[in-house]
Design an enzyme around this catalytic site. Structure first.
Site, PDB file in Angstrom:
ATOM      1  N   ASP A   1       0.868  -1.183   0.000  1.00 17.67           N
ATOM      2  CA  ASP A   1       0.000   0.000   0.000  1.00 17.67           C
ATOM      3  C   ASP A   1       0.901   1.229   0.000  1.00 17.67           C
ATOM      4  OD1 ASP A   1      -1.945   1.870   0.206  1.00 17.67           O
ATOM      5  OD2 ASP A   1      -2.768   1.151   2.114  1.00 17.67           O
TER       6      ASP A   1
ATOM      7  N   ASP B   1      33.502 -32.990   6.444  1.00 14.23           N
ATOM      8  CA  ASP B   1      33.926 -32.201   5.276  1.00 14.23           C
ATOM      9  C   ASP B   1      35.266 -32.751   4.784  1.00 14.23           C
ATOM     10  OD1 ASP B   1      31.720 -30.465   5.305  1.00 14.23           O
ATOM     11  OD2 ASP B   1      32.642 -29.264   6.884  1.00 14.23           O
TER      12      ASP B   1
ATOM     13  N   ASP C   1      67.614  -0.365  59.723  1.00 16.41           N
ATOM     14  CA  ASP C   1      67.215  -1.766  59.936  1.00 16.41           C
ATOM     15  C   ASP C   1      65.761  -1.792  60.380  1.00 16.41           C
ATOM     16  OD1 ASP C   1      67.248  -4.452  60.020  1.00 16.41           O
ATOM     17  OD2 ASP C   1      68.637  -4.656  61.705  1.00 16.41           O
TER      18      ASP C   1
ATOM     19  N   ASP D   1      71.014  -3.963  55.654  1.00 17.93           N
ATOM     20  CA  ASP D   1      71.298  -5.398  55.500  1.00 17.93           C
ATOM     21  C   ASP D   1      70.149  -6.142  54.829  1.00 17.93           C
ATOM     22  OD1 ASP D   1      69.406  -5.264  57.449  1.00 17.93           O
ATOM     23  OD2 ASP D   1      70.526  -6.388  58.958  1.00 17.93           O
TER      24      ASP D   1
END
Length: 1734
Positions: A565, A883, A1182, A1241
């Protein structure tokens, strides 16, 4: 007195003990019930004259015995012990039988017997039947075989032999032969049966000094005979019975019968075992038999001499003519039977027992026998044991057919039913069941009725729709015609009004139109055709389609025929298309206007492009309309021709719409591959067996049926069939019929069932069946997948082979057969009354959807094609599942190879699809690639699939796009770098934010795909070259091979480096990139030589890598991969084109990678590890961390040689590494701007400062797993502090040195200072006021009048110079500032009032906070977050429960759960009388309102009268409409207590606990779990426990304690006289007067006591407790406003139920205080300040 008649049956029952002893002597066992059943009901039906009362006639007994021992299905193995015992009783009758037995007849022997006299020649010996020479000693002429006392070891030898006709071995003495022939010639030869029977009664011959170890029979008068096994017997026994491993019980019963009837010797037993058992089974039986040997004490023994004596493994020297030898033989047989029974017992497997279910046509008795046999075989339990009857009964009920099981479960008093009662009930149900014919007839009738109703409904709706449309159309026609008349006549003209008696036809008066004489009569003529739209033109379901031009499109998976339409602005759908959007539009029509809604966007894939469209949903429209909007998008062209209008696309092709998965979308864009012209004529005719179109369904003839193994713990799964539409069922029906006709599907009955899913094929109305096998896949054993990888499959295809043939096998999985034992796994439900199918179908071939199908088929096809590969070495055959690609160097070779391949496939039983075949072509499509001239391309279809995808809007759509594009990544240079912005959005839990970066990456991938080049196929005969480049952590490369003077790309590779490698310097990143891409390239090169070319000279780096960047493991990995000179070689340094990654013609500037790495140092270039000569300071650092009293303490220090510069304690739990970093950082901060030598140390701190710190920074402080590194903040602080000193040297020294050097002294002092600092009290890290934070500036303090008044009252002084008040030596903070500070602190911590106050006191604030405590309390109380989460501290006073004024008037009810419960009882319904405390409890199976009403009406009301008040909680059984309706009808006031407040039902809740505790103790004491049986004892205790007033409920109700008997008192005379009824009544009256009334007054006085009410009032705001909180959900909800109150409960706004006061707490509403707030403005350079509520 009458006399009883004695019958053989009654005689045996009276002496049943003797009967059992005789049966035991025969090595069998009998039961009395079955003895009576067989004698009176079973054997009379055999038709041999057996009376119901039994008989001792040997002829009848032997005839019955022959029936019982009949081979095949007509035999009765279960009756063998009973008929054998009958025969033993009749043949050697005990004293109580002898008067009823006729005397025996002596017949001449006809069967071979043992030699009776000495023989001059030794008897012949055979390997099977050895001969023994007994010692010479006097013995009687008639050897006594049976002892006088009838010992159990001898009766076993008295059994009748089976009717064998074979004659025994002849005597070795010729004279004996003649004598025997003479004797036998005088007597006619009788039948074998008569011979055997007579032989048993003949007197024996003279004694023989030599006996043969033949199977022995005891004839008449103790004569021994031998009847050997025949080969036919052994053959029949082996072939007509299952194997020992399959059914040990049945084979054991057979061997037991043979041992009983044939009396075999030791050698015969070995022959029998060797024939019927395998070697392993025989060894197991012999081992179990030797275990059963018992010693002198009657217990199993392991002494070798006793075991070998009773059950020897080698041929013994037993003399069967002596009682001792025969006793040995009988004991051997008994032990052999014990070994068979023990060896046949399988391990306990209750799942096997549970898997025994009743078949649809199986009787309950037969099912019970199978169930008992399963118990014997798979469990150590004896199903005949009375103690196991309950378990067997439950299994019988639960595993019976569903219809029978449900009815058995509903039997009354089920626990008192025996197994026999259940079988009888099941037999009744089974016999009344519906036959298959009746069921099919009922289903057919119901289907027809349903179809008739549906058809009638459709017709009715159709008529209704026709009438409605006719009315609407009539109105429309009337409107049109009226308008036309008005237009023609220029005005309105109405029809003149008629009188009451005027004719509407002739306008005359006196009659109406129906009686008008002028009106023509006769049949009505045809209706005139009109050009207007009528009802017949309208389309709908089941009607004609719309007029031309029309087009059929697929919308939402459904075909819709549209009317084209061009006058319609929008496209329209009339049927419900699914979800609708919120948009709507106003539509104006001929009959008025109306608003309609739009559909959501629909994605439509067309051959012309992709369309996303939204339709207008107008149900009233006659047809679906294709408006201008969709026609424009489709670029449709409408051509008007003589035959009508035609709608086509922009290129003239018809418009089609398909909907399919995105992974298959590329197939839409592929050009249709037409089969070769010669394929239909030559290839199809030459190889008809190779094509599915001519050869039919395939069948792999060389492959055995597949057996699918299950996991060890797997059990059958049964899933009901999903609902299926009528259209889908009709769509898959032809496929099911075709598969049934081909034998691929067969009917079955299986405990497995999985649903069938109909999948609609795109663009058609056809459906294909797909089975949902996910649950089956979970229960099947996993196998390693061996399917080739498509990524490198084509690497085996050399470029020299440029002629290809591609074959796609049709229905490949169906070529493999399934073993019958595995077929039930894949059963599904299917009903088709038209085909006569109603049940289950299963696959006889390998089904699709099974997880192992691809692997199983791929392996089978590889095995079948192995010979083809060997016979054709010049051809290349690639296989990916179904395949197949065949490649050859020339066309002729390709044709010859294709012919050979098709012939091989046809012979093997595989079928290829002729429609998809590509025969002998130079260009083919294989696995989505285009192969041509030794190169591979991406097909245009693949490209269009990626290009056609819209912009992703969800993570799933993005993953789909990346998956589709990732398949093509070999053609896209730098794919990993392009897609980098997209991958973070695919992670779970990540916010999907599509920005410019993502859009750019999305477009770049699409653009790169359009320009994808052709890639050459890898040639494994040539070396490969790999060009590698790296950029910003992404490795890129191209794999090439030389083709003449050019380099042809084989694959483009790219990958992102891991976080560790991404943080390295550029040269090392290049090493990592080469290693990553070399590994990926190895998948394509298949180990061929590879030359690596890169812009860096990385070979030297790999040989001598820097130790500071790479770990040993990574270094070893790189060297092992890249220094393999046989496979990997490094080419010269080249400069690469960033676009193609190929070398540039000009050379770039060279650089030394090792030199660059050496220059790539830490963050500070002048950082050194050697002492600075002119340093300002030399410090030692230390850190210490140790455990002390279970707590880890830590500290850090900075010292010189002699003094401590800084030391401090660290928070508990600090590690030693972290303490070292803190100490070093503190030293660097204190030496800012100075020259510093610092010793440590700690290797960790030293390496972090010199090496690792820079590495961590480059890779973002992440580990190799992508996580943050430890001590991140400390490392960042150290890296920042490295730049503070003017010059810096960080030196590593040994720890804990003992020398006297300056270094040793400084290190020891630092260690000692750190430990001493750690012992000190560490700083409180939870203190809220941090000293280093910037405090409030007192100059900005603003004091209000209220603050000033309080300051004057405190006596504070005002500091004029500084402008603030001072109190206690501290500046005073105003009230508003205090509130803001405390409110901010509370929002950070959400601590309570007490804890925040303690922390503020400990923090020593520099300010005095005005009204601190009051403000702090207010802040904590007004916090909404704390109010929602914190628990309430408010306590409500104890209330008083209302009680009844006499027994039976007021009850409390409750359900309590008691598990485990037998027979389905798992709930206990408890009633408590609130007045007396009397308890009634009833076990129930369900917690429903029906149960409550039933017990109330059937138990409480008849015994105690109608209750006035019932109290309960808010359980669904009590709040149900059923319960409340019953209470309303009976006038009972049902009070529902507050939810989640058990104290409201405290009396019944307490009695629940008492009953359950008592039941627990009783079950432990009695050793049973049947708490229902022990419930009366628990109730007895509850009813006789004193209450709060010292009286028991029994005493309150009956006025006296329960009657008890003192068993310790020997005088029972006082207890024999019971009081009269009048005395009882007087006692009850006294109880009512003296106990009930005072007790009621006491309850009433408690109610009058004042109850402390809760503090809540109407209008208050309260928080309500959330009783069922989820994860991270607040505990309180609200706040709510109180509407109504009672002393114990409230009703709030928004909640319908009353809430107990203990479940709420007060909500503090903070007052609105004005404050300044910052708001954003549109101008980014401006902000807005407002003053208002905070």
């Amino acid at each position: 007195m009458g006399q009883t008649v004695t019958t053989p049956l009654s005689l045996t029952l009276e002496h049943w003990g003797d009967v059992q002893r005789i049966a035991s002597n025969q090595s069998v066992g009998v039961k009395k019930r079955r003895w009576v059943t067989f004698c009176s009901a079973e054997w009379p039906t055999f038709g041999v004259g057996w009376p119901q009362d039994g008989t001792f006639n040997l002829d009848i007994i032997l005839q019955v015995k022959s029936k019982v021992f009949s081979p095949g299905p007509h035999g009765h193995p279960d009756q063998v012990p009973y008929i054998v015992t009958w025969e033993a009783i009749a043949y050697e009758p005990p004293p109580w039988v002898k008067p009823f037995v006729s005397p025996k007849l002596s017949l001449s022997p006809t069967a071979p017997i043992l030699p009776s006299g000495p023989s001059t020649q030794p008897p012949p010996r055979s390997a099977l039947y050895p001969a023994f020479t007994p010692s010479i000693k006097p013995r009687p002429s008639k050897p006594q075989v049976l002892s006088d006392d009838g010992g159990p070891l001898i009766d076993l030898l008295t059994e009748d032999p089976p009717p064998y006709g074979e004659q025994g071995p002849s005597s070795p003495d010729g004279d004996g032969d003649r004598e025997e022939a003479t004797s036998t010639s005088e007597i006619p030869a009788p039948s074998p049966m008569v011979s055997r029977l007579r032989g048993k009664r003949d007197p024996p011959a003279a004694d023989s000094t030599t006996s043969r170890a033949f199977p022995l029979r005891l004839g008449g008068n103790g004569q021994l005979q031998y009847w050997p096994f025949s080969s036919s017997d052994l053959y029949n026994w082996k072939n007509n019975n299952p194997s020992f491993s399959e059914d040990p019980g049945k084979l054991t019963a057979l061997i037991e019968s043979v041992l009983t009837t044939h009396q075999p010797t030791w050698d015969d037993c070995q022959q029998l075992l060797g024939t019927l058992l395998t070697g392993e089974e025989k060894q197991r039986v012999l081992l179990e038999a030797r275990k059963a040997v018992r010693g002198n004490d009657g217990r199993p023994t392991q002494l070798p001499n006793e075991v070998n004596s009773a059950f020897p493994l080698e041929r013994p020297d037993w003399d069967y003519t002596t009682p001792e030898g025969r006793n040995h033989l009988v004991l051997y047989r008994q032990l052999l039977l014990a070994g068979l029974q023990n060896a046949g017992r399988s391990p306990t497997n209750l799942a096997k027992v549970k898997g025994i279910t009743q078949g649809p046509n199986e009787s309950p008795s037969a099912f019970l026998e199978r169930l008992k046999e399963a118990y014997r075989r798979y469990t150590p339990y004896d199903p005949e044991d009375p103690g196991q009857e309950t378990n067997v009964s439950m299994s019988f009920i639960w595993q019976s057919a569903p219809a029978i099981g449900r009815k058995l479960e509903r039997l009354e008093d089920l626990k008192s039913k025996t197994l026999g009662d259940l079988v009888r009930e099941a037999e009744k149900i089974f016999n009344k069941r519906e036959t298959p014919e009746e069921r099919e007839e009922r289903i057919r009738r119901e289907t027809e009725e349903k179809e008739e109703r549906r058809r009638a409904g459709d017709e009715q709706r159709e008529k209704e729709r026709d009438r409605r449309r006719q009315r609407e159309m009539s109105k429309l026609l009337a409107t049109v015609v009226t308008g036309q008349r008005q237009d023609r006549q220029g005005g309105e003209r109405r029809r003149p009004q008629l009188d009451k008696d005027q004719c509407a036809y002739c306008k005359e008066k006196g009659h109406w139109a129906k009686d008008c004489p002028k009106k023509p009569r006769g049949p009505r003529g045809p209706r005139p055709q009109t050009s207007l739209l009528t009802l017949d033109d309208q389309g709908g379901q089941g009607q004609e389609p719309p007029p031309e031009p029309r087009i059929t499109l697929t919308v939402g998976g459904q075909p819709v025929t549209f009317l084209v339409d061009t006058g319609a602005q929008h496209s329209v759908l009339t049927q419900n298309p699914g979800p609708l959007s919120d948009r709507s539009a106003w539509v104006q029509g001929a009959t008025g206007g109306k608003r309609y809604r739009w559909t959501t966007d629909r994605k439509v894939h067309l051959a012309t492009g992709k369309v996303t469209h939204s339709f207008l949903h107008v149900p009233d429209c006659p047809y679906p309309l294709l408006g201008r909007d969709l026609l424009t998008k489709l670029k449709a062209q409408i051509h008007f021709e003589g035959s009508g209008a035609q709608v086509v696309g922009p290129k003239g092709q018809p418009l089609q719409v398909l909907t399919l998965g995105i992974e298959d979308e590329y197939r839409l864009h592929e050009t249709s591959t037409e089969p070769d012209v010669s394929l239909g004529s030559t290839w199809l005719s030459d190889f008809p067996q190779a094509w599915a179109e001519t050869g039919g369904m395939g069948l792999a003839v060389r492959q055995a049926p597949l057996i699918i193994p299950l996991k060890a713990t797997s059990t059958p799964v049964s899933i009901q069939q999903y609902p299926m539409s009528h259209e889908a069922r009709l769509g898959i029906k032809p496929h099911i019929q075709r598969l049934l006709d081909q034998g691929i599907l067969v009917p079955c009955q299986s405990p497995w069932n999985t649903p069938l899913l109909p999948v609609k094929k795109p663009g058609t109305n056809d459906y294909r069946p797909v089975q949902d096998l996910r649950e089956v896949n979970k229960r099947v054993e996993d196998i390693h997948p061996t399917v080739p990888n498509p990524y490198n499959l084509l690497s085996g295809l050399p470029p020299s082979h440029q002629w290809y043939t591609v074959l796609d096998l049709k229905d490949a999985f169906f070529c493999l057969r399934l073993h019958p034992t595995s077929q039930p796994l894949f059963a599904f439900e299917w009903r088709d009354p038209g085909m006569g199918i109603s049940g289950q179908l299963t696959w006889t071939r390998l089904p699709q959807g099974f997880k192992n199908s691809p692997t199983l088929f791929d392996e089978a096809l590889h095995r079948d094609l192995a010979d083809f590969r060997i016979q054709h070495p010049d051809l290349i055959l690639l296989q990916y599942v179904d395949d197949i690609l065949l490649a050859a160097t020339s066309e002729l070779d390709c044709q010859q190879g294709t012919r050979a391949l098709l012939q091989t496939l046809g012979d093997l039983g595989y079928r290829a699809s002729a429609k998809k075949a590509q025969i002998c072509q130079k260009q083919v499509k294989y696995l989505g690639y285009l192969l041509r001239e030794g190169q591979r391309w991406l097909t245009e279809a693949r490209k269009e699939t990626v290009m056609g995808q819209p912009v992703p809007k969800t993570p799933r759509q993005l993953r789909e796009f990346l998956g589709t594009a990732g398949f093509c990544r070999l053609w896209i240079p730098g794919f990993a770098e392009m897609a980098a912005p997209l991958y973070p959005l695919t992670k779970t839990g990540t916010l999907f934010s599509w920005g410019p970066d993502q859009q750019k990456a999305y477009q770049e991938i699409k653009q790169a795909l359009l320009t994808a080049p052709a890639l050459g196929l890898p040639d494994l005969t040539k070396p490969f070259e790999l060009f590698v480049d790296e950029k910003q952590g992404y490795a890129k490369g191209v794999l090439t091979q030389k083709l003449g003077p050019w380099r042809r790309p084989v694959a483009y590779l790219s990958k992102k480096l891991d976080p560790v490698a991404a943080g390295w310097p550029p040269c090392l990143r290049m090493v990592a990139a080469i290693a990553v891409l070399t590994k990926d390239a190895g998948k394509l090169t298949m180990g061929q030589p590879l030359v690596i070319l890169a812009p860096h000279a990385v070979e030297a780096l790999v040989k001598q890598p820097p130790d500071r960047w790479l770990s040993n493991a990574r270094m070893t990995h790189y060297q092992a991969m890249l220094l393999d000179t046989d496979r990997v070689q490094f080419g010269p340094v080249v400069a690469l084109n960033p676009a193609t990654l190929l070398p540039l013609p000009e050379e770039g500037a060279p650089h030394d990678c090792l030199e660059i790495l050496a220059e790539t140092h830490g963050t500070r270039p002048d950082l050194t590890d050697q002492p600075i000569p002119d340093a300002d300071h030399t410090w030692y650092t230390d850190g210490s961390s140790f455990l002390q009293e279970g707590q880890r303490k830590a500290g850090a220090a900075v010292t010189t040689e002699t003094e401590v510069i800084w030391a401090g304690a660290l928070p508990a739990g600090t590690s030693a590494q972290r303490a070292e970093l803190i100490a070093l950082t503190q030293a660097l901060k204190m030496a800012e701007g100075k020259r510093l030598n610092v010793y440590t140390d700690s290797r960790y701190a030293f390496a972090t400062a010199h090496i690792h710190g820079e590495i961590y920074r480059r890779r973002g402080l992440l580990t190799s797993e992508g996580r943050e590194i430890k001590n991140k903040s400390e490392i960042l602080a150290l890296l920042k502090a490295l730049f503070l000193p003017k010059r810096l040297s960080i030196i590593h020294c040994l720890g804990h040195q003992k020398g006297d050097s300056a270094e040793a002294r400084g290190n020891r002092l630092a260690d000692q200072a750190a430990r001493e600092a750690a012992i000190k009290t560490p700083p409180d890290t939870s203190t809220l006021l941090i000293e280093d934070s910037t405090p409030y500036t007192p100059a900005y303090f603003h004091y209000t009048e209220t603050d000033l008044k309080k300051l004057r009252d405190l006596g504070a002084t005002y500091n004029q110079s500084k402008g603030y008040w001072v109190f206690q030596g501290k500046p005073v903070m105003p009230d508003q500032f205090v509130f803001e500070l405390l409110d901010s602190l509370h929002r950070l911590t959400h601590l309570g009032y007490q804890k925040m106050k303690a922390l503020l006191d400990r923090g020593e604030s520099p300010y005095y906070m005005l009204n601190r405590d009051k403000t702090l309390q207010y802040v904590a109380d007004s916090c909404t977050v704390c109010a929602q989460v914190n628990a309430s501290k408010a306590k409500i006073g104890a209330g008083v429960r209302v009680r009844g004024h006499r027994p039976g008037t007021h009850w409390e009810i409750d359900f309590t759960e008691v598990k485990p419960g037998l027979y389905g009882y798992k709930y206990l319904l408890v009633f408590v009388d609130t007045f007396s405390g009397w308890v009634e409890a009833f076990p129930t199976k369900r917690e429903t309102a029906r149960v409550v009403s039933k017990k109330l009406l059937e138990e409480i009301f008849p015994r105690f009268g109608m209750p006035q008040v019932l109290g309960s909680d808010n359980g669904p059984a009590f709040t149900s409409q059923v319960s409340q309706s019953v209470a309303d009808l009976l006038g009972i006031d049902w009070k529902l207590h507050c939810a989640y407040r058990p104290q409201s039902s405290g009396q019944v809740e307490r009695i629940n606990r008492t009953i359950k505790e008592t039941l627990t103790k009783l079950t432990l004491a009695a050793g049973t779990r049947d708490w229902v049986l022990l419930l009366p004892l628990a109730l007895y205790r509850a009813r006789n426990t004193p209450g709060p007033h010292g009286l028991t409920p029994y005493e309150i109700l009956y006025g006296a304690p329960p009657p008890l008997v003192n068993f310790h008192d020997p005088d029972m005379s006082e207890l024999t006289n019971s009081p009269s009824l009048q005395a009882h009544l007087q006692a009850l009256q006294t109880v009512q007067r003296e106990i009930w009334k005072p007790l009621a007054e006491a309850y009433r006085d408690r109610l009058d006591q004042p109850v402390i009410p809760h503090p809540f009032r109407i209008g208050d705001s309260v928080w309500v407790r959330r009783h069922q909180t989820k994860n991270l959900e607040p505990r309180w909800k609200g706040p709510y406003t109180v509407l109504l109150t009672t002393p114990t409960a409230l009703k709030v706004d928004g909640i319908s139920a009353w809430i107990h006061a203990a479940h709420v707490k007060a909500a503090t509403t903070p007052p609105i205080k004005p404050s300044w707030r910052v708001q954003r403005s549109q101008n980014p350079l401006k902000i807005r300040l407002t003053r208002g509520a905070p």
